[in-house]
Design a protein around this motif. Structure first.
Motif, PDB file in Angstrom:
ATOM      1  N   GLU A   1      27.972  55.627  81.513  1.00 18.35           N
ATOM      2  CA  GLU A   1      27.453  54.462  80.788  1.00 18.35           C
ATOM      3  C   GLU A   1      27.778  53.129  81.459  1.00 18.35           C
ATOM      4  O   GLU A   1      26.901  52.253  81.548  1.00 18.35           O
ATOM      5  CB  GLU A   1      27.967  54.456  79.347  1.00 18.35           C
ATOM      6  CG  GLU A   1      27.428  53.300  78.528  1.00 18.35           C
ATOM      7  CD  GLU A   1      27.844  53.368  77.072  1.00 18.35           C
ATOM      8  OE1 GLU A   1      27.608  52.385  76.346  1.00 18.35           O
ATOM      9  OE2 GLU A   1      28.396  54.404  76.663  1.00 18.35           O
ATOM     10  N   PRO A   2      29.005  52.917  81.953  1.00 21.89           N
ATOM     11  CA  PRO A   2      29.284  51.626  82.607  1.00 21.89           C
ATOM     12  C   PRO A   2      28.357  51.342  83.789  1.00 21.89           C
ATOM     13  O   PRO A   2      27.972  50.190  84.019  1.00 21.89           O
ATOM     14  CB  PRO A   2      30.734  51.769  83.069  1.00 21.89           C
ATOM     15  CG  PRO A   2      31.324  52.784  82.139  1.00 21.89           C
ATOM     16  CD  PRO A   2      30.226  53.752  81.867  1.00 21.89           C
ATOM     17  N   TYR A   3      27.970  52.381  84.508  1.00 21.33           N
ATOM     18  CA  TYR A   3      27.059  52.187  85.631  1.00 21.33           C
ATOM     19  C   TYR A   3      25.654  51.829  85.134  1.00 21.33           C
ATOM     20  O   TYR A   3      24.967  50.993  85.731  1.00 21.33           O
ATOM     21  CB  TYR A   3      27.001  53.449  86.498  1.00 21.33           C
ATOM     22  CG  TYR A   3      28.331  53.854  87.091  1.00 21.33           C
ATOM     23  CD1 TYR A   3      28.990  53.022  87.987  1.00 21.33           C
ATOM     24  CD2 TYR A   3      28.932  55.064  86.760  1.00 21.33           C
ATOM     25  CE1 TYR A   3      30.211  53.387  88.540  1.00 21.33           C
ATOM     26  CE2 TYR A   3      30.152  55.435  87.312  1.00 21.33           C
ATOM     27  CZ  TYR A   3      30.789  54.592  88.192  1.00 21.33           C
ATOM     28  OH  TYR A   3      32.002  54.961  88.737  1.00 21.33           O
ATOM     29  N   TYR A   4      25.233  52.467  84.048  1.00 27.56           N
ATOM     30  CA  TYR A   4      23.938  52.135  83.457  1.00 27.56           C
ATOM     31  C   TYR A   4      23.903  50.653  83.067  1.00 27.56           C
ATOM     32  O   TYR A   4      22.936  49.938  83.362  1.00 27.56           O
ATOM     33  CB  TYR A   4      23.689  52.993  82.216  1.00 27.56           C
ATOM     34  CG  TYR A   4      22.974  54.293  82.481  1.00 27.56           C
ATOM     35  CD1 TYR A   4      21.656  54.478  82.086  1.00 27.56           C
ATOM     36  CD2 TYR A   4      23.620  55.370  83.100  1.00 27.56           C
ATOM     37  CE1 TYR A   4      20.992  55.671  82.316  1.00 27.56           C
ATOM     38  CE2 TYR A   4      22.974  56.575  83.334  1.00 27.56           C
ATOM     39  CZ  TYR A   4      21.660  56.714  82.937  1.00 27.56           C
ATOM     40  OH  TYR A   4      21.004  57.888  83.160  1.00 27.56           O
ATOM     41  N   LEU A   5      24.946  50.206  82.399  1.00 31.94           N
ATOM     42  CA  LEU A   5      24.991  48.819  81.946  1.00 31.94           C
ATOM     43  C   LEU A   5      25.028  47.866  83.146  1.00 31.94           C
ATOM     44  O   LEU A   5      24.367  46.816  83.137  1.00 31.94           O
ATOM     45  CB  LEU A   5      26.211  48.603  81.048  1.00 31.94           C
ATOM     46  CG  LEU A   5      26.204  49.416  79.741  1.00 31.94           C
ATOM     47  CD1 LEU A   5      27.505  49.208  78.981  1.00 31.94           C
ATOM     48  CD2 LEU A   5      24.997  49.048  78.870  1.00 31.94           C
ATOM     49  N   GLU A   6      25.780  48.222  84.155  1.00 35.35           N
ATOM     50  CA  GLU A   6      25.859  47.401  85.361  1.00 35.35           C
ATOM     51  C   GLU A   6      24.489  47.245  86.013  1.00 35.35           C
ATOM     52  O   GLU A   6      24.150  46.167  86.531  1.00 35.35           O
ATOM     53  CB  GLU A   6      26.837  48.043  86.338  1.00 35.35           C
ATOM     54  CG  GLU A   6      26.927  47.359  87.697  1.00 35.35           C
ATOM     55  CD  GLU A   6      27.745  48.166  88.682  1.00 35.35           C
ATOM     56  OE1 GLU A   6      27.299  48.288  89.839  1.00 35.35           O
ATOM     57  OE2 GLU A   6      28.822  48.691  88.302  1.00 35.35           O
ATOM     58  N   LYS A   7      23.690  48.304  85.989  1.00 29.91           N
ATOM     59  CA  LYS A   7      22.372  48.279  86.631  1.00 29.91           C
ATOM     60  C   LYS A   7      21.265  47.811  85.704  1.00 29.91           C
ATOM     61  O   LYS A   7      20.092  47.807  86.087  1.00 29.91           O
ATOM     62  CB  LYS A   7      22.032  49.684  87.163  1.00 29.91           C
ATOM     63  CG  LYS A   7      22.987  50.207  88.212  1.00 29.91           C
ATOM     64  CD  LYS A   7      22.923  49.381  89.479  1.00 29.91           C
ATOM     65  CE  LYS A   7      23.840  49.916  90.556  1.00 29.91           C
ATOM     66  NZ  LYS A   7      23.839  49.060  91.760  1.00 29.91           N
ATOM     67  N   GLY A   8      21.628  47.419  84.479  1.00 29.34           N
ATOM     68  CA  GLY A   8      20.615  46.963  83.541  1.00 29.34           C
ATOM     69  C   GLY A   8      19.762  48.071  82.977  1.00 29.34           C
ATOM     70  O   GLY A   8      18.605  47.851  82.612  1.00 29.34           O
TER      71      GLY A   8
ATOM     72  N   ASP B   1      24.837  54.438  96.536  1.00 31.22           N
ATOM     73  CA  ASP B   1      25.995  54.655  95.661  1.00 31.22           C
ATOM     74  C   ASP B   1      25.857  55.885  94.782  1.00 31.22           C
ATOM     75  O   ASP B   1      26.863  56.495  94.404  1.00 31.22           O
ATOM     76  CB  ASP B   1      26.224  53.434  94.764  1.00 31.22           C
ATOM     77  CG  ASP B   1      26.881  52.280  95.497  1.00 31.22           C
ATOM     78  OD1 ASP B   1      27.349  52.483  96.637  1.00 31.22           O
ATOM     79  OD2 ASP B   1      26.919  51.165  94.937  1.00 31.22           O
TER      80      ASP B   1
ATOM     81  N   GLU C   1      34.783  57.147  92.627  1.00 30.41           N
ATOM     82  CA  GLU C   1      35.202  56.673  91.313  1.00 30.41           C
ATOM     83  C   GLU C   1      35.181  57.739  90.227  1.00 30.41           C
ATOM     84  O   GLU C   1      35.928  57.654  89.250  1.00 30.41           O
ATOM     85  CB  GLU C   1      34.324  55.490  90.899  1.00 30.41           C
ATOM     86  CG  GLU C   1      34.479  54.288  91.821  1.00 30.41           C
ATOM     87  CD  GLU C   1      33.616  53.097  91.431  1.00 30.41           C
ATOM     88  OE1 GLU C   1      33.684  52.060  92.114  1.00 30.41           O
ATOM     89  OE2 GLU C   1      32.871  53.214  90.423  1.00 30.41           O
TER      90      GLU C   1
ATOM     91  N   ARG D   1      30.220  55.665  96.434  1.00 24.25           N
ATOM     92  CA  ARG D   1      30.919  55.089  95.290  1.00 24.25           C
ATOM     93  C   ARG D   1      31.120  56.094  94.159  1.00 24.25           C
ATOM     94  O   ARG D   1      32.217  56.192  93.586  1.00 24.25           O
ATOM     95  CB  ARG D   1      30.137  53.876  94.783  1.00 24.25           C
ATOM     96  CG  ARG D   1      30.793  53.198  93.584  1.00 24.25           C
ATOM     97  CD  ARG D   1      29.923  52.078  93.053  1.00 24.25           C
ATOM     98  NE  ARG D   1      30.512  51.486  91.850  1.00 24.25           N
ATOM     99  CZ  ARG D   1      29.884  50.588  91.092  1.00 24.25           C
ATOM    100  NH1 ARG D   1      28.654  50.182  91.417  1.00 24.25           N
ATOM    101  NH2 ARG D   1      30.478  50.120  90.005  1.00 24.25           N
TER     102      ARG D   1
END
Length: 358
Positions: free
Chosen positions: A95-102, A322, A290, A286
């Motif tokens: 989820e954090p990656y989804y949010l980071e990528k919009g 990534d 991570e 990445r």
């Protein structure tokens, strides 16, 4: 010396050069298969990358391009039972990656999967009649295997340990692929999931040669003539080469993968399960750093990749790898960029010259 010292694979497959192009799902194209087979090696199509109709079309293209022997490769995994809790945990981890990528982390994930060898794919073999059929992750159901044999195809399969090689030999394969831990892409393991116990190519090959009755094909960290000669010195009858063919124009790769291969080194790959749910060797990025490289959160193969699809697409669009599975073996630095057919002929000629000079 002007001929190969061990002709068992050449005679078994009806080929001229003891080089098998590895079937690399996603990267292998019909054009690569044609080029390698026309050069005298064994071109291999990774049918797991296609649905049934696509596979049939690809084989049709190959048969129009070459009348020489080809190999069709299939996966023999078992599709896992649905696990909603594990899937939800994986989505939460990403989820954090989804949010980071919009991206919307609640959006339905696209379907992901590789079809295991089944009745329909067996029918494809019966209809297209390849000279060689190879299996990854073990062997299919005995009834399906019997149908494959009835077509006249030679059957080969990957082993990552001596125990797996013996298991395959006991079930009548025509040759064993000894796949060392250095090899790129998915590990062929099927009797053990313990990656800490996987064996290196040049320790594995002679032990498998001693353990089985059939010819052995060495795979893993073989990208030049020195590797071919070393494998044959240890008893292999042929070699299977994958990563070196990724540098050919016939390979189908995202731009980020091609760029990563240019700077690949001996120590920047890892075995990871975060892209598909099954251990495979690729260039460190990445996501592997991570989340993995080996994560208990990743859903079972082949389900892990579904949730990664949107992240991969978004990242690749901006020139980032990534979230892309950058499959590569440990000997990428030894590879040379040239057309697949030329590479096959060049490697064979260089290896034969080295063998003759001894």
């Amino acid at each position: 010396m002007k001929s190969w010292p061990d002709r068992r694979i050449l005679d078994l497959f009806g080929i001229e050069l003891p080089i098998v192009q590895a079937p690399m799902a996603g990267a292998t194209t019909p054009e690569m298969v044609i080029a390698v087979s026309e050069a005298g090696g064994l071109g291999s199509l990774a049918t797991a990358q296609y649905n049934l109709d696509q596979a049939r079309d690809a084989i049709g293209v190959i048969r129009k391009g070459t009348a020489r022997p080809i190999n069709l490769n299939f996966f023999c995994h078992k599709m896992p039972a649905p696990d909603a809790a594990r899937a939800a945990a994986w989505r939460a981890r990403l989820e954090p990656y989804y949010l980071e990528k919009g991206l919307d982390p609640e959006a339905p994930a696209p379907a992901a999967g590789r079809t295991p060898f089944d009745d329909a794919l067996c029918g494809l073999v019966e209809n297209t009649r390849p000279e060689v059929v190879s299996f990854h992750f073990g062997l299919p159901d005995p009834a399906l295997l019997a149908r494959v044999r009835a077509t006249g195809a030679k059957v080969i399969a990957s082993a990552t340990t001596v125990a797996e090689a013996r298991w395959l030999d006991e079930r009548g394969v025509d040759a064993v692929i000894a796949m060392g831990v250095e090899a790129g892409g998915h590990r062929g393991n099927f009797l053990s999931d313990d990656m800490a116990r996987q064996v290196g190519t040049f320790a594995l090959v002679p032990q498998i040669v001693d353990a089985v009755k059939v010819p052995v094909i060495a795979a893993g960290a073989i990208a030049d003539a020195r590797g071919i000669v070393a494998a044959m010195t240890l008893g292999a009858s042929a070699v299977q080469i994958g990563t070196a063919y990724l540098f050919s124009p016939e390979a189908k790769l995202p731009a980020v993968h091609r760029e990563a291969l240019k700077t690949a080194s001996d120590d920047n790959t890892m075995v990871t399960n975060v892209f598909t749910g099954r251990p495979a060797r690729g260039i460190v990025n990445r996501l592997m750093r991570e989340v993995g490289p080996l994560s208990a959160e990743a859903p079972a193969f082949p389900l892990a990749g579904a949730a990664l699809g949107p992240l991969r697409a978004k990242a690749e669009a901006s020139g980032s790898g990534d979230f892309t599975n950058l499959w590569s073996g440990q000997a990428a630095r030894l590879a040379r960029a040239m057309p697949a057919g030329e590479l096959t002929r060049t490697l064979a000629a260089e290896a034969l010259a080295r063998l003759g000079a001894r």
